[in-house]
Design a protein around this motif. Structure first.
Motif, PDB file in Angstrom:
ATOM      1  N   VAL A   5       1.135  -1.317   0.253  1.00  0.00           N
ATOM      2  CA  VAL A   5       0.046   0.271  -0.055  1.00  0.00           C
ATOM      3  C   VAL A   5       0.710   1.329  -0.057  1.00  0.00           C
ATOM      4  O   VAL A   5       2.026   1.277   0.624  1.00  0.00           O
ATOM      5  N   ASN A   6       0.604   2.379  -0.135  1.00  0.00           N
ATOM      6  CA  ASN A   6       1.154   3.488  -0.268  1.00  0.00           C
ATOM      7  C   ASN A   6       0.891   4.127   1.056  1.00  0.00           C
ATOM      8  O   ASN A   6       0.064   3.870   1.369  1.00  0.00           O
ATOM      9  N   GLU A   7       1.382   5.662   1.308  1.00  0.00           N
ATOM     10  CA  GLU A   7       0.851   6.386   2.189  1.00  0.00           C
ATOM     11  C   GLU A   7      -0.884   6.338   2.718  1.00  0.00           C
ATOM     12  O   GLU A   7      -1.685   5.633   3.906  1.00  0.00           O
ATOM     13  N   ILE A   8      -1.664   6.796   1.497  1.00  0.00           N
ATOM     14  CA  ILE A   8      -3.162   7.052   2.061  1.00  0.00           C
ATOM     15  C   ILE A   8      -3.618   5.832   1.554  1.00  0.00           C
ATOM     16  O   ILE A   8      -4.769   5.494   2.936  1.00  0.00           O
ATOM     17  N   GLU A   9      -3.433   4.778   1.730  1.00  0.00           N
ATOM     18  CA  GLU A   9      -3.843   3.496   1.172  1.00  0.00           C
ATOM     19  C   GLU A   9      -3.690   2.227   2.809  1.00  0.00           C
ATOM     20  O   GLU A   9      -4.565   2.225   3.274  1.00  0.00           O
ATOM     21  N   ALA A  10      -2.792   3.190   3.650  1.00  0.00           N
ATOM     22  CA  ALA A  10      -2.534   2.530   4.429  1.00  0.00           C
ATOM     23  C   ALA A  10      -2.972   2.553   5.307  1.00  0.00           C
ATOM     24  O   ALA A  10      -3.271   2.047   6.541  1.00  0.00           O
TER      25      ALA A  10
END
Length: 325
Positions: free
Chosen positions: A178-183
Motif C-alpha cells: 500500500v501507499n501512505e494513503i491506502e495504509a
C-alpha cells in the motif's frame, strides 16, 4: 510455485499539463500520448521483467488486442486473458510539471469478471502458488475467497481504495502492498487531503537537515506507525508501505525494515508503485532476504519514475544495480 496476477489491463491516455486541473478549470495540454497500462498489467510486466514467470488473468475489449501483444512481448502468459464486448478499461491521466499525476479510471472489460471465469482461471493453480490482486476489477472478494480455499498466497494492492473492498475478507490476505494513503485507510484511519510524509518538518519534531531530514525522519516514524496499525488488524500478514521519495517500510510479526528511496529526476510517477510491487513479489517468490527485496524494488521504482508512461517506464532486471544489502 506459479504466480497469477488477476488484474486490470488498461489503455492509458496521458496528458502533460502545467498543473493538475482544479474544479471548473480549463487548461490546454502540452502533449498527449497513449500507453498500455492498468495496475494489473503494470505489475505483471514488472514481475516478468524482474525475471518471474507470470500468468495474467483479465478481460479486454476489441480495442485491446495490442495489450495482449505487449504482454506476450514481455513474456507474460496470456492464456487466461479473454476478449469481451465493449471497450477495454482505460484511464485519463494528467501529469504535471512536477511529475505528479491525477488519474480518472473507466473499468470497461476489467469490470466484466464472472464467478465462472474466476473458477476457470483458478482451476489451474493450487496450494503455495502466489495470487497478485488489485482493486481495478470487479468481484475481488470472490477471487480472494476462492484463492484462499486453494491455499494460495494472496498479495493485495488495494488500489483504488473504495467501497468495493468492503465485501472482501482481508484477513485472508498474506501480503498488503500500500501507499501512505491506502495504509491509513486500511488501518481504519481518516486521511486529510494533502497530508503526506513531505510535511516532516512541520509536525513539531526537530529536523537536523531541513526538508530532507524531515522526510526521512517522518518516513521512519510514520511508516513504522502505519505498519504497526495494519499488523494490529491483520497480525498474520506482511505489510509494505511505500511513501514515494520518503522511502518505504516493511513489517512482519516483530520485524521492521526501512528502505530509503533513490533520488532521480522525476518525469512520471504513474507506474512507480506497480514497479515496486512487481519487483517485491519477484523477490518474495525467490525467497530472498527482505532487505535485498526492498532495495531492489526501490531501485526499480526510481528508474520507472525517471521515464515516461506506465509499461514503457518499467525497467528490466539487468538495468537494476546489484543491491548493497
Amino acid at each position: 510455485m506459479k504466480v497469477l496476477n488477476f488484474g486490470s489491463l488498461n489503455i492509458d491516455y496521458v496528458y502533460r499539463v502545467a498543473h493538475i486541473l482544479r474544479p471548473g478549470e480549463t487548461q490546454k495540454a502540452e502533449e498527449m500520448e497513449i500507453f498500455p497500462g492498468g495496475k494489473g498489467m503494470n505489475q505483471s510486466i514488472a514481475m516478468a521483467r524482474a525475471g518471474a514467470q507470470v500468468y495474467h488473468a483479465g478481460m479486454v475489449g476489441a480495442d485491446g488486442q495490442f495489450l495482449l501483444d505487449i504482454c506476450r512481448e514481455n513474456h507474460v502468459n496470456t492464456d487466461y486473458i479473454r476478449m469481451t464486448e465493449g471497450k477495454s478499461g482505460h484511464t485519463i491521466i494528467q501529469v504535471d510539471d512536477d511529475a505528479q499525476n491525477s488519474i480518472l479510471l473507466y473499468g470497461g472489460g476489467n469490470r466484466q469478471m464472472t464467478k465462472d471465469f474466476i473458477d476457470e482461471v483458478l482451476a489451474g493453480f493450487g496450494k503455495g502458488d502466489i495470487l497478485v490482486l488489485q482493486n481495478e476489477i470487479n468481484l475481488p472478494d470472490i477471487v480472494i475467497d476462492r484463492a484462499y480455499e486453494k491455499g494460495m498466497v494472496i498479495v493485495l494492492n488495494p488500489s483504488p481504495f473504495d467501497e468495493g473492498l468492503g465485501a472482501c475478507d482481508l484477513s485472508k490476505v498474506s501480503v498488503f502492498l500500500v501507499n501512505e494513503i491506502e495504509a491509513r485507510l486500511l488501518a481504519g484511519e481518516e486521511y486529510e487531503s494533502g497530508e503526506t510524509a513531505k510535511e516532516g518538518c512541520k509536525t513539531g519534531k526537530e529536523c537536523k537537515d531541513g526538508e530532507t531530514a524531515g522526510k526521512e525522519y517522518e518516513s521512519r516514524a510514520e511508516g513504522g506507525r502505519l505498519v504497526d496499525a495494519i499488523l494490529k488488524k491483520y497480525p498474520k500478514a506482511q505489510a509494505v508501505v511505500t511513501m514515494g521519495e520518503a522511502g518505504a517500510f516493511y513489517g512482519r510479526g516483530e520485524m521492521r525494515r526501512f528502505q530509503k528511496s533513490f533520488p532521480v529526476k522525476a518525469v512520471d510517477t504513474t507506474a512507480a508503485g506497480d514497479t515496486f510491487t512487481g519487483y517485491f513479489v519477484y523477490g518474495m517468490m525467490k525467497g530472498e532476504a527482505v532487505e535485498v527485496v526492498m532495495e531492489r524494488a526501490a531501485r526499480a521504482a526510481a528508474l520507472a519514475v525517471s521515464r515516461k508512461g506506465a509499461v514503457p517506464s518499467i525497467p528490466w532486471r539487468e538495468e537494476i544495480p546489484e543491491t548493497e544489502a
